[in-house]
Structure formats: C-alpha cells, structure tokens
Design a protein around this motif. Sequence first.
Motif, PDB file in Angstrom:
ATOM      1  N   LEU A 126       0.856  -1.188   0.000  1.00 42.42           N
ATOM      2  CA  LEU A 126       0.000   0.000   0.000  1.00 42.42           C
ATOM      3  C   LEU A 126       0.891   1.236   0.000  1.00 42.42           C
ATOM      4  O   LEU A 126       1.924   1.266   0.668  1.00 42.42           O
ATOM      5  N   VAL A 127       0.500   2.235  -0.779  1.00 43.35           N
ATOM      6  CA  VAL A 127       1.235   3.491  -0.732  1.00 43.35           C
ATOM      7  C   VAL A 127       0.316   4.550  -0.128  1.00 43.35           C
ATOM      8  O   VAL A 127      -0.881   4.585  -0.399  1.00 43.35           O
ATOM      9  N   LEU A 128       0.895   5.352   0.758  1.00 43.04           N
ATOM     10  CA  LEU A 128       0.130   6.443   1.361  1.00 43.04           C
ATOM     11  C   LEU A 128       0.848   7.748   1.058  1.00 43.04           C
ATOM     12  O   LEU A 128       1.987   7.947   1.482  1.00 43.04           O
ATOM     13  N   ALA A 129       0.204   8.599   0.284  1.00 39.58           N
ATOM     14  CA  ALA A 129       0.800   9.904  -0.018  1.00 39.58           C
ATOM     15  C   ALA A 129       0.080  10.956   0.810  1.00 39.58           C
ATOM     16  O   ALA A 129      -1.143  11.007   0.844  1.00 39.58           O
ATOM     17  N   SER A 130       0.868  11.773   1.524  1.00 37.16           N
ATOM     18  CA  SER A 130       0.244  12.838   2.306  1.00 37.16           C
ATOM     19  C   SER A 130       1.128  14.074   2.289  1.00 37.16           C
ATOM     20  O   SER A 130       2.323  13.994   2.553  1.00 37.16           O
ATOM     21  N   GLY A 131       0.533  15.179   1.972  1.00 39.23           N
ATOM     22  CA  GLY A 131       1.259  16.450   1.986  1.00 39.23           C
ATOM     23  C   GLY A 131       1.809  16.811   0.623  1.00 39.23           C
ATOM     24  O   GLY A 131       2.271  15.948  -0.123  1.00 39.23           O
ATOM     25  N   PRO A 132       1.763  18.112   0.273  1.00 35.68           N
ATOM     26  CA  PRO A 132       2.325  18.547  -1.003  1.00 35.68           C
ATOM     27  C   PRO A 132       3.861  18.570  -0.944  1.00 35.68           C
ATOM     28  O   PRO A 132       4.422  18.876   0.104  1.00 35.68           O
ATOM     29  N   PRO A 133       4.526  18.248  -2.076  1.00 33.18           N
ATOM     30  CA  PRO A 133       5.988  18.310  -2.105  1.00 33.18           C
ATOM     31  C   PRO A 133       6.484  19.721  -1.774  1.00 33.18           C
ATOM     32  O   PRO A 133       5.788  20.705  -2.034  1.00 33.18           O
ATOM     33  N   PHE A 134       7.701  19.791  -1.247  1.00 31.01           N
ATOM     34  CA  PHE A 134       8.291  21.070  -0.870  1.00 31.01           C
ATOM     35  C   PHE A 134       8.374  22.006  -2.073  1.00 31.01           C
ATOM     36  O   PHE A 134       8.039  23.181  -2.000  1.00 31.01           O
ATOM     37  N   GLY A 178      -6.275  17.500   1.669  1.00 31.03           N
ATOM     38  CA  GLY A 178      -7.029  18.242   0.670  1.00 31.03           C
ATOM     39  C   GLY A 178      -6.138  18.804  -0.427  1.00 31.03           C
ATOM     40  O   GLY A 178      -6.435  18.662  -1.618  1.00 31.03           O
ATOM     41  N   THR A 179      -5.025  19.418  -0.028  1.00 34.48           N
ATOM     42  CA  THR A 179      -4.132  20.012  -1.024  1.00 34.48           C
ATOM     43  C   THR A 179      -3.504  18.916  -1.885  1.00 34.48           C
ATOM     44  O   THR A 179      -3.382  19.046  -3.107  1.00 34.48           O
ATOM     45  N   THR A 180      -3.119  17.816  -1.235  1.00 37.40           N
ATOM     46  CA  THR A 180      -2.523  16.698  -1.968  1.00 37.40           C
ATOM     47  C   THR A 180      -3.536  16.157  -2.977  1.00 37.40           C
ATOM     48  O   THR A 180      -3.185  15.874  -4.128  1.00 37.40           O
ATOM     49  N   ILE A 212       3.728   2.436  15.422  1.00 39.44           N
ATOM     50  CA  ILE A 212       2.716   1.512  15.929  1.00 39.44           C
ATOM     51  C   ILE A 212       2.489   0.368  14.933  1.00 39.44           C
ATOM     52  O   ILE A 212       2.304  -0.783  15.314  1.00 39.44           O
ATOM     53  N   LEU A 213       2.571   0.680  13.630  1.00 34.20           N
ATOM     54  CA  LEU A 213       2.370  -0.376  12.626  1.00 34.20           C
ATOM     55  C   LEU A 213       3.485  -1.413  12.716  1.00 34.20           C
ATOM     56  O   LEU A 213       3.248  -2.604  12.587  1.00 34.20           O
ATOM     57  N   GLU A 214       4.697  -0.947  12.953  1.00 39.64           N
ATOM     58  CA  GLU A 214       5.823  -1.884  13.017  1.00 39.64           C
ATOM     59  C   GLU A 214       5.819  -2.684  14.312  1.00 39.64           C
ATOM     60  O   GLU A 214       6.040  -3.887  14.299  1.00 39.64           O
ATOM     61  N   SER A 215       5.580  -2.003  15.449  1.00 40.10           N
ATOM     62  CA  SER A 215       5.729  -2.708  16.713  1.00 40.10           C
ATOM     63  C   SER A 215       4.517  -3.567  17.042  1.00 40.10           C
ATOM     64  O   SER A 215       4.657  -4.716  17.427  1.00 40.10           O
ATOM     65  N   THR A 216       3.319  -3.020  16.875  1.00 28.51           N
ATOM     66  CA  THR A 216       2.139  -3.778  17.312  1.00 28.51           C
ATOM     67  C   THR A 216       1.563  -4.642  16.203  1.00 28.51           C
ATOM     68  O   THR A 216       1.109  -5.743  16.442  1.00 28.51           O
ATOM     69  N   TYR A 217       1.567  -4.126  14.994  1.00 29.29           N
ATOM     70  CA  TYR A 217       0.879  -4.850  13.925  1.00 29.29           C
ATOM     71  C   TYR A 217       1.849  -5.622  13.024  1.00 29.29           C
ATOM     72  O   TYR A 217       1.421  -6.223  12.044  1.00 29.29           O
ATOM     73  N   MET A 218       3.124  -5.573  13.352  1.00 23.38           N
ATOM     74  CA  MET A 218       4.152  -6.314  12.608  1.00 23.38           C
ATOM     75  C   MET A 218       4.135  -6.022  11.100  1.00 23.38           C
ATOM     76  O   MET A 218       4.347  -6.908  10.278  1.00 23.38           O
ATOM     77  N   LYS A 219       3.850  -4.771  10.749  1.00 23.85           N
ATOM     78  CA  LYS A 219       3.888  -4.380   9.342  1.00 23.85           C
ATOM     79  C   LYS A 219       5.307  -3.921   9.017  1.00 23.85           C
ATOM     80  O   LYS A 219       6.054  -3.482   9.890  1.00 23.85           O
ATOM     81  N   GLU A 220       5.629  -3.988   7.729  1.00 20.40           N
ATOM     82  CA  GLU A 220       6.899  -3.408   7.297  1.00 20.40           C
ATOM     83  C   GLU A 220       6.583  -2.058   6.667  1.00 20.40           C
ATOM     84  O   GLU A 220       5.597  -1.928   5.941  1.00 20.40           O
ATOM     85  N   THR A 221       7.387  -1.082   6.962  1.00 19.16           N
ATOM     86  CA  THR A 221       7.108   0.240   6.403  1.00 19.16           C
ATOM     87  C   THR A 221       8.378   0.861   5.831  1.00 19.16           C
ATOM     88  O   THR A 221       9.488   0.498   6.199  1.00 19.16           O
ATOM     89  N   GLU A 222       8.170   1.788   4.924  1.00 13.66           N
ATOM     90  CA  GLU A 222       9.288   2.540   4.361  1.00 13.66           C
ATOM     91  C   GLU A 222       8.780   3.964   4.138  1.00 13.66           C
ATOM     92  O   GLU A 222       7.602   4.157   3.853  1.00 13.66           O
ATOM     93  N   ILE A 223       9.666   4.930   4.273  1.00 17.55           N
ATOM     94  CA  ILE A 223       9.196   6.305   4.139  1.00 17.55           C
ATOM     95  C   ILE A 223      10.128   7.076   3.215  1.00 17.55           C
ATOM     96  O   ILE A 223      11.342   6.848   3.194  1.00 17.55           O
ATOM     97  N   SER A 224       9.556   7.949   2.411  1.00 19.79           N
ATOM     98  CA  SER A 224      10.396   8.863   1.647  1.00 19.79           C
ATOM     99  C   SER A 224       9.752  10.243   1.681  1.00 19.79           C
ATOM    100  O   SER A 224       8.538  10.366   1.832  1.00 19.79           O
ATOM    101  N   TYR A 225      10.592  11.256   1.583  1.00 18.68           N
ATOM    102  CA  TYR A 225      10.098  12.631   1.653  1.00 18.68           C
ATOM    103  C   TYR A 225      10.262  13.318   0.307  1.00 18.68           C
ATOM    104  O   TYR A 225      11.228  13.068  -0.408  1.00 18.68           O
ATOM    105  N   LEU A 226       9.306  14.156   0.007  1.00 13.11           N
ATOM    106  CA  LEU A 226       9.400  14.903  -1.259  1.00 13.11           C
ATOM    107  C   LEU A 226       9.328  16.390  -0.981  1.00 13.11           C
ATOM    108  O   LEU A 226       8.535  16.820  -0.156  1.00 13.11           O
TER     109      LEU A 226
END
Lengths: 400, 102
Positions: free
Chosen positions: A242-250, A274-276, A386-400
């Motif tokens: 799943l990809v989650l995009a939030s916030g407009p790029p700098f 909303g802006t995104t 919380i996703l990693e510790s409690t729900y054992m999900k793998e996550t990755e983050i990148s900033y734009l």
Amino acid sequence: MIKAACVVDVNYAQFYKKKHRIGGDVFLSSRDPEKTRIGCTLSDGLGSGIKANVLANMTAHMAQKLSFSPLQVIKSSEIIMDTLPVCKERKISYATFTIVQMQLDTPNEVKTRIIEYDNPDSFLFNGSDPVDFKRQKIALKRKRGGKAETVKYSEIVLTDGHRLVLMTDGVTQAGIGTRAYPLGWRAGPLREFIHQTIVAHPLISSQDLAKIIIRKARNLDGGEPGDDITCAVITVREPRDLVLASGPPFEMEHDKELVDRVMCFNGKKIVSGGTTAQIFSRELQTKIYVDIKNWDRELPPCSRIEGLDLVTEGMLTLNRAAELLEKRVPVEEISSLSVRSFVEMILQSDRIFFIIGTKINEAHQDPNIPVEIGIRRSIIHRIRQILESTYMKETEISYL
Amino acid sequence: MEKIRVQICTGTTCFVMGGADLLLLEEVVTEVWDKYGVTSEEFNQKVELMGLACSDACREPDKKPPFALINDTLISGATIQILLEHLEPLFFSEEEKTERGI
C-alpha cells in the motif's frame, strides 16, 4: 526497512467462556529486533478465569522469551514445564502450549519449528489442501517428578500459500454434548470446515479465517461458549503493498513526480490531504468527488478520485487513525467512515510505503485555529511506529 | 431549472474553522425555512450540495476560512447565516416570495 519476498501474516481471534470477562487462553506473537524471526505461542491454562489467565500468560511469555534465546526448543519446553506449577491431585501442568518459531532469513521460505504440548494438533494447509506433517514425540522429564510428559516436535518449511492453524480445545470440543456433536466438533470435521472456507475465500486473511472458525465454534456451543475458544492463523503469502501519499511536495515541480510514483505503484493507493488531493486532480485531470453524506462532527468526509483507492482529509484523519491504531480499536467499532476505511486498508496490507510531502501548510499556522493540528512528519512517525511494533507491518518512508 | 450549486470546502482548515457546520445546510434550511414550507425534497430539487477538497483560497492573506462557493461566488468566512442570505434570492422566485409571504 523492507526486505522479505514473502510475508508472514499472523493473527488470532478468541471468545471467552460464557459469563467470563477474562480468559484462560493466551496468544502472543512477536518479532525479534532484527526482524529475522517470529515467535508465536498459544497457551491454555487449565481451569478458567483469573487463575487460568495468569498461568497461560506465564507460559506464553516464557515461551516468547525463550523463542528468541539461543536455547534449543526442547530445552525451552523443559524450562517452562519445570517452572509451571503442577496440580497436586492431577499431577499435570496447569497450562498447555503450542510454540511456533519461524526463521525469515532465507527468501521465499520460512523454516518453522513447532512444539505442541497438550493442545489440539495444529493443521497445515497448502492453499486449501490439508497437509500432514511428521511429528516427533519427545519425552520430557520434570525435575520434580510427576507424570511423564511428551511434547510433539516438528520442523517444516512454509512457502507462499501455506497456512498453519493453531487452536485450543475450546474449538475442537465446541458443541460437545449436543445431539449433533456428542463429542464436540473434533479435528476431522474442523479441518474439513477450514478447507471449505479457504476454497470459498482463497485470499482470506489470517484474522478473517480465525474469526470464521471461532464464530462457527461458538455457534456449535449454542452461542454460549463452554470453554475459552481461541484460534490463531499463520499465513505465508506474497506481500500486499500500500502506498500512502500525504502532503504537497516542498517544491511544486515535484508534484508530477509524486503523482507518477503513486499511480505507477503496484498495490493499494491512499491520498490523505485536501491540497494533496488537489495536486492529483490537477495532474490527472480528473474531478474530485467529495462524499458529503459520510462525515461526523470531528472528521471531514472522504473523497473519490478515479484511480485511487481512498482519498481522505489529512491531519485530522491521520491523527485519529494514529489514536485508534494505538488503542487497538477493532475496525468494526470505528464509526467514522473515512478513518475506518483508512485503518482497514492499512491493516489489510503487509508493507506500507509512505510518501510524505514536506511543504508547510500556511493555513495551519493560523493561531485562531481551535484545535492542535500538529506536524505531519511526527504524526506519520507515530503511525509507522505503531504499525511496526504492534501490527508487525513493514514500512518505508520517503520525503518529497 | 438549473440547480443552485453550493460547494463547501472540507479541507482541514475550513473544517476546524466552522466548515463542519456548513455541511449541515440542508438540515438548517428545512428548519429555518420551515415557515415558508420548504421541505427536504424541495431543497434537494433546487440545491446541489457538494463538498470541495480544498479551494486553496485559505492561502490568500485577505481571505478567511471556512469557504463556500455558491454557483461561482466564493464566500470567505462563511457561516450558515451568510449562506442563507446568499441562497435566499436564488432559492425563491419573485412569485414564490409573494405566495409564501417572504
């Protein structure tokens, strides 16, 4: 960091014995800090209520701790048995257990060791087909004597499409004493029921399969469980992304990159903000449809943009989602549609890729705003943790 | 007859600055204009109430959230009262006004 080619989806469901607010069945699962091993323990304390709960908890926690120590599993079992109190009259231990230890360091296969002590035998399925596996009987000697104990030990390799189903005797004995099931549900019919369920829902998640099994067991008990009913399911499968995009790029010139990255993503797509959402609508030249029929006093409604699975408002929804995830509120109890869809979609995925825009929303800086809106990066950080510790999900983050 | 388009911004800022109340327009109209015989059915015949993802108007220093759009007129610092004032001349024809004693 995300590395596995296969994921292990571990989840469970349970009902307590009728009129009980605490159970004698305990299921625990955890990963080691290097994320190369998963340990699960299902324990059933003899009796019911507080005493059983304490004993089952003791057993399960010991087993969990020992899962990650270099000790041999047999040795671990012996330690548990020696530590557990033995019933004076019955000369048996107070808690049964099933321990599953999984090694994740080889791609595409999960080396698994199973130790079963007095719980019903667990079931292995390849796709929907039941598979038998060899169990080695090992006699354990208690230091303090008592009856000779046997544990069953097995080593199996799980690959994509395998499911392991663990249960306590509340499941196999469900319906006992009724005309239809004088001896309870029993292993054979239960295994057939699970087989049929997987045939009907080949992609069923561990949580949903466990729920279907315990609901059926409760029905066999006439809606009032005669014992604690617990079922845990371990599914090995290809990861759901799943990809989650939030916030407009700098920088505005990265808007197109953001939209391209999300649209080319192979998996579910959520946009929060909303802006995104405006950026997506502009770049994709599609309209945003805001669903004003579904909202509540605290959270704005979600919207729809063709090609995206979910479009929500940003900070308020993310804040609420973090809160609900931290409190482990079950999805079906979340009243607001937008945040419920958000949490549900995330929990149904195994790997979550966050793409976070770093532009500051000037409108949020207005001191007249009556609520704390917070900082996007810190709220996303909370959700990731919380996703990693409690729900054992793998996550990755990148900033734009 | 073409419907009156009322769009309410549902972005974070507008929502927390009072936009949540504006989404209740239909309930308020049917209550306040009940004396003129306005029902939910009539409201929906004449008005298309929609949400808006973020009008971006909040970035302009001289404008103040929450925002609403009635047809193409941007209303800054919108309240339910202001929306009613804008809506009234569009909602009732001259004939209706005389008939209903407005």
